[in-house]
Design a protein around this motif. Structure first.
Motif, PDB file in Angstrom:
ATOM      1  N   GLU A  95       0.827  -1.207   0.000  1.00  0.00           N
ATOM      2  CA  GLU A  95       0.000   0.000   0.000  1.00  0.00           C
ATOM      3  C   GLU A  95       0.861   1.257   0.000  1.00  0.00           C
ATOM      4  OE1 GLU A  95      -2.848   0.050   3.103  1.00  0.00           O
ATOM      5  OE2 GLU A  95      -3.682  -1.918   2.645  1.00  0.00           O
ATOM      6  N   GLY A  96       0.454   2.227  -0.815  1.00  0.00           N
ATOM      7  CA  GLY A  96       1.040   3.557  -0.785  1.00  0.00           C
ATOM      8  C   GLY A  96       2.477   3.647  -1.214  1.00  0.00           C
ATOM      9  N   TRP A  97       2.928   2.742  -2.088  1.00  0.00           N
ATOM     10  CA  TRP A  97       4.310   2.806  -2.541  1.00  0.00           C
ATOM     11  C   TRP A  97       4.456   3.893  -3.597  1.00  0.00           C
ATOM     12  CZ3 TRP A  97       8.817  -0.559  -2.113  1.00  0.00           C
ATOM     13  CH2 TRP A  97       8.748  -1.388  -0.981  1.00  0.00           C
ATOM     14  N   GLY A  98       5.492   4.716  -3.452  1.00  0.00           N
ATOM     15  CA  GLY A  98       5.789   5.724  -4.462  1.00  0.00           C
ATOM     16  C   GLY A  98       6.480   5.077  -5.652  1.00  0.00           C
ATOM     17  N   MET A 113       1.081   4.150  -5.340  1.00  0.00           N
ATOM     18  CA  MET A 113       0.492   2.927  -5.889  1.00  0.00           C
ATOM     19  C   MET A 113       0.176   1.929  -4.782  1.00  0.00           C
ATOM     20  SD  MET A 113       2.215   0.125  -8.465  1.00  0.00           S
ATOM     21  CE  MET A 113       3.534  -0.159  -7.287  1.00  0.00           C
ATOM     22  N   THR A 114      -1.012   1.366  -4.838  1.00  0.00           N
ATOM     23  CA  THR A 114      -1.376   0.227  -4.000  1.00  0.00           C
ATOM     24  C   THR A 114      -1.613  -0.963  -4.926  1.00  0.00           C
ATOM     25  OG1 THR A 114      -2.355   1.564  -2.242  1.00  0.00           O
ATOM     26  CG2 THR A 114      -3.092  -0.721  -2.424  1.00  0.00           C
ATOM     27  N   ALA A 115      -0.930  -2.057  -4.660  1.00  0.00           N
ATOM     28  CA  ALA A 115      -1.019  -3.245  -5.519  1.00  0.00           C
ATOM     29  C   ALA A 115      -1.392  -4.453  -4.679  1.00  0.00           C
ATOM     30  CB  ALA A 115       0.310  -3.493  -6.230  1.00  0.00           C
ATOM     31  N   ALA A 116      -2.195  -5.347  -5.272  1.00  0.00           N
ATOM     32  CA  ALA A 116      -2.654  -6.528  -4.534  1.00  0.00           C
ATOM     33  C   ALA A 116      -2.931  -7.664  -5.507  1.00  0.00           C
ATOM     34  CB  ALA A 116      -3.919  -6.208  -3.740  1.00  0.00           C
ATOM     35  N   ASP A 127     -12.758 -10.853 -14.065  1.00  0.00           N
ATOM     36  CA  ASP A 127     -12.170 -11.331 -15.310  1.00  0.00           C
ATOM     37  C   ASP A 127     -11.102 -12.374 -14.993  1.00  0.00           C
ATOM     38  OD1 ASP A 127     -10.656 -11.610 -17.689  1.00  0.00           O
ATOM     39  OD2 ASP A 127     -11.333  -9.641 -18.361  1.00  0.00           O
ATOM     40  N   PRO A 128     -11.191 -13.564 -15.549  1.00  0.00           N
ATOM     41  CA  PRO A 128     -10.200 -14.613 -15.247  1.00  0.00           C
ATOM     42  C   PRO A 128      -8.798 -14.271 -15.730  1.00  0.00           C
ATOM     43  CG  PRO A 128     -11.660 -15.299 -17.032  1.00  0.00           C
ATOM     44  CD  PRO A 128     -12.250 -14.046 -16.465  1.00  0.00           C
ATOM     45  N   ARG A 129      -8.670 -13.273 -16.618  1.00  0.00           N
ATOM     46  CA  ARG A 129      -7.333 -12.881 -17.069  1.00  0.00           C
ATOM     47  C   ARG A 129      -6.555 -12.136 -15.993  1.00  0.00           C
ATOM     48  NH1 ARG A 129      -8.753  -9.099 -21.941  1.00  0.00           N
ATOM     49  NH2 ARG A 129     -10.351  -8.510 -20.402  1.00  0.00           N
ATOM     50  N   VAL A 130      -7.264 -11.554 -15.020  1.00  0.00           N
ATOM     51  CA  VAL A 130      -6.637 -10.644 -14.058  1.00  0.00           C
ATOM     52  C   VAL A 130      -6.108 -11.412 -12.850  1.00  0.00           C
ATOM     53  CG1 VAL A 130      -6.972  -8.625 -12.595  1.00  0.00           C
ATOM     54  CG2 VAL A 130      -8.158  -8.782 -14.806  1.00  0.00           C
ATOM     55  N   ALA A 131      -4.801 -11.295 -12.629  1.00  0.00           N
ATOM     56  CA  ALA A 131      -4.184 -11.929 -11.462  1.00  0.00           C
ATOM     57  C   ALA A 131      -3.803 -10.907 -10.400  1.00  0.00           C
ATOM     58  CB  ALA A 131      -2.950 -12.714 -11.881  1.00  0.00           C
ATOM     59  N   PHE A 132      -3.501  -9.677 -10.834  1.00  0.00           N
ATOM     60  CA  PHE A 132      -3.069  -8.634  -9.900  1.00  0.00           C
ATOM     61  C   PHE A 132      -3.669  -7.297 -10.334  1.00  0.00           C
ATOM     62  CE2 PHE A 132       0.398 -11.646 -10.787  1.00  0.00           C
ATOM     63  CZ  PHE A 132       0.494 -12.283  -9.559  1.00  0.00           C
ATOM     64  N   VAL A 133      -3.893  -6.415  -9.364  1.00  0.00           N
ATOM     65  CA  VAL A 133      -4.400  -5.079  -9.680  1.00  0.00           C
ATOM     66  C   VAL A 133      -3.516  -4.034  -9.015  1.00  0.00           C
ATOM     67  CG1 VAL A 133      -6.790  -5.794 -10.008  1.00  0.00           C
ATOM     68  CG2 VAL A 133      -6.014  -5.139  -7.721  1.00  0.00           C
ATOM     69  N   ALA A 134      -3.443  -2.867  -9.651  1.00  0.00           N
ATOM     70  CA  ALA A 134      -2.721  -1.725  -9.091  1.00  0.00           C
ATOM     71  C   ALA A 134      -3.616  -0.503  -9.199  1.00  0.00           C
ATOM     72  CB  ALA A 134      -1.405  -1.495  -9.828  1.00  0.00           C
ATOM     73  N   VAL A 135      -3.769   0.213  -8.106  1.00  0.00           N
ATOM     74  CA  VAL A 135      -4.572   1.441  -8.072  1.00  0.00           C
ATOM     75  C   VAL A 135      -3.610   2.604  -7.875  1.00  0.00           C
ATOM     76  CG1 VAL A 135      -6.405   2.707  -6.901  1.00  0.00           C
ATOM     77  CG2 VAL A 135      -6.551   0.212  -7.127  1.00  0.00           C
ATOM     78  N   LEU A 136      -3.715   3.612  -8.758  1.00  0.00           N
ATOM     79  CA  LEU A 136      -2.785   4.735  -8.748  1.00  0.00           C
ATOM     80  C   LEU A 136      -3.498   6.022  -8.385  1.00  0.00           C
ATOM     81  CD1 LEU A 136      -1.003   4.049 -12.165  1.00  0.00           C
ATOM     82  CD2 LEU A 136      -0.590   2.950  -9.965  1.00  0.00           C
ATOM     83  N   ARG A 137      -2.783   6.899  -7.706  1.00  0.00           N
ATOM     84  CA  ARG A 137      -3.259   8.250  -7.446  1.00  0.00           C
ATOM     85  C   ARG A 137      -2.052   9.172  -7.470  1.00  0.00           C
ATOM     86  NH1 ARG A 137      -4.317   9.082  -0.964  1.00  0.00           N
ATOM     87  NH2 ARG A 137      -2.582   7.831  -0.210  1.00  0.00           N
ATOM     88  N   PRO A 138      -2.254  10.477  -7.705  1.00  0.00           N
ATOM     89  CA  PRO A 138      -1.121  11.405  -7.700  1.00  0.00           C
ATOM     90  C   PRO A 138      -0.383  11.359  -6.369  1.00  0.00           C
ATOM     91  CG  PRO A 138      -3.069  12.468  -8.623  1.00  0.00           C
ATOM     92  CD  PRO A 138      -3.527  11.157  -8.040  1.00  0.00           C
TER      93      PRO A 138
END
Length: 475
Positions: A95-98, A113-116, A127-138
């Motif tokens: 969570e919250g990695w620059g 960036m928060t990734a999980a 979607d079965p194609r998706v293994a990981f997600v990343a959410v970005l903010r400024p």
């Protein structure tokens, strides 16, 4: 009306229903001012929400579809052995990695960036194609540096407000070609800052050439910088291209520029003013097309006052000043740096290691007179003597272990090593000279053992001995 999110068209595995699910999810994140990126098991981008175009500029979504996450976020985070990649593969969230997200064509930005990992693929939900997600903010939206994750930026890792300010400042210099002077103690990472400036500049596709101005005598250094022609001096059996020519179109990094002899200071001043130079032994004028980034651990204002450094050159170099603080002034960086450097040292030795709480406590208390370089050397030592998979306090060098008992109370001053008494003939009174204080502190921290002190400071024993004589620390 929000724009329609773009998804990868040539991907049959998900199907239209899956695409609609991801589109809807992307709209939700976009309404919150966030961008969503979905990665497949191979860490390639299978979907990006339209919020990414808002974050980076038009065309960013299409530019990253199908690309490896390491190309978008950098090898340090998503390359083989990358920090975030390894965490995701282990089923962990970060969570919250620059990070700097790069979509090419000048579309890049520093983000939080928060990734999980996606731990459930219930039918019709994901979607079965998706293994990981990343959410970005400024990144500028995150002001709480104490609770945020560390930032990896062009080879550097930090959590402190001081270093994050430097990272942001380098981002602001992205379109600049101005000369930069980086100051700071030995071992703070001035060359890494210089490389980051180059990588975030219009010259990033051209060479980065580094020269240590304190490592060579003046006559050899002149040839190193500007080149020479055959017969210019004894031993010049052929023409040689200098570093300024090798750096054409790119960046030349002049490390320890404060040690530059006066006659070469004149030639460097001409390069900065007129963008021209001559090779040694030649009268032909050549053009210099290299951005100059210089660094020094000396107090150049004092050197100017003492007549050891030209004031006109000082102000030509100091167009954009950046001061890198010592590690003791940004102790919140010790922990992320230790984990980052241990992973790097471990990879060199083909070992996967972790730090025990007692080792981390010892490192957090130590004042690190040799800064980040000394920290890396200490971990190199620990990896060499550690026999298990965990580095304990007793695996660290003796000067760090000596401070090992019990953690300091919250809010208490961080203790420093009790210095061994120096030779009776050596006066260590504070004269107000920052360089003298720095050398004296390093000597005291290493019990006046010159070899260890020189290694911690990142200088040779000869240079340390010379500095000790100049500063009156040799008795």
């Amino acid at each position: 009306m929000p724009r329609e999110p773009v998804t990868e068209a040539a991907e049959p595995a998900g199907g239209a229903a899956s695409d609609r699910l991801l589109d809807g999810l992307g709209v939700v994140f976009e309404s919150l001012g966030r961008a969503l990126i979905c990665l497949g098991p191979d860490f390639r981008v299978v979907h990006a929400s339209a919020g990414l175009d808002e974050l980076l500029g038009g065309g960013a979504v299409e530019a990253i579809l199908g690309r490896d996450a390491a190309e978008v976020f950098g090898d340090e985070l998503f390359g083989p052995g990358g920090t975030v990649r390894e965490a995701l593969l282990a089923g962990e969230r970060r969570e919250g990695w620059g990070a700097t997200v790069d979509a090419g064509a000048g579309r890049s930005r520093w983000v939080s960036m928060t990734a999980a990992p996606v731990t459930s693929h219930r039918e019709g939900v994901c979607d079965p194609r998706v293994a990981f997600v990343a959410v970005l903010r400024p990144a500028e939206e995150s002001q709480d540096h104490a609770s945020a994750g560390p930032t990896l930026f062009a080879g550097m890792v930090a959590r402190s407000a001081a270093m994050l300010h430097i990272f942001r400042f380098i981002e602001h210099l992205r379109e600049s070609d101005a000369t930069v002077l980086i100051t700071g103690e030995s071992g703070t990472g001035k060359e890494l800052v210089a490389r980051a400036i180059h990588l975030h500049s219009p010259r990033r596709g051209r060479p980065f050439v580094a020269v240590n101005c304190g490592a060579l005598p003046g006559e050899l250094l002149e040839s190193e910088l500007f080149g020479h022609v055959r017969g210019a001096f004894t031993g010049a059996v052929r023409d040689r291209v200098g570093r300024f020519e090798l750096a054409a179109g790119g960046t030349i990094f002049l490390d320890e520029v404060g040690d530059l002899p006066l006659h070469l200071q004149v030639k460097l001043l001409r390069v900065l003013q007129e963008k021209t130079f001559e090779r040694v032994g030649e009268s032909q004028t050549r053009s210099a097309d290299a951005r100059v980034v210089a660094a020094t651990n000396r107090q150049l204002r004092q050197a100017v006052a003492a007549g050891e450094f030209r004031d006109d050159l000082y102000y030509r170099l100091r167009v954009v000043p950046i001061e890198v603080p010592p590690l003791r002034q940004r102790r919140e960086d010790v922990e992320p740096l230790a984990h980052h450097l241990l992973a790097r040292v471990g990879r060199r030795h083909d070992r996967s290691l972790k730090l025990s709480p007692d080792a981390m406590r010892a490192m957090l208390r130590y004042p690190w007179p040799g800064n980040v370089r000394e920290l890396e050397n200490a971990l190199e030592y620990a990896v060499a003597v550690c026999r298990g998979q965990t580095v304990h306090a007793h695996d660290l060098p003796v000067e760090i272990r000596e401070l090992e008992p019990g953690p300091p109370l919250p809010g208490a001053a961080v203790p420093v090593p009790a210095p061994a008494a120096p030779p009776a003939s050596v006066a260590v009174a504070d004269t107000g000279d920052p360089e003298r204080r720095r050398i004296a502190a390093a000597l005291e921290a290493h019990r006046w053992r010159r070899a260890e002190t020189a290694r911690a400071l990142g200088i040779s024993r000869t240079t340390l001995w010379r500095k000790m004589r100049e500063l009156g620390l040799d008795g």
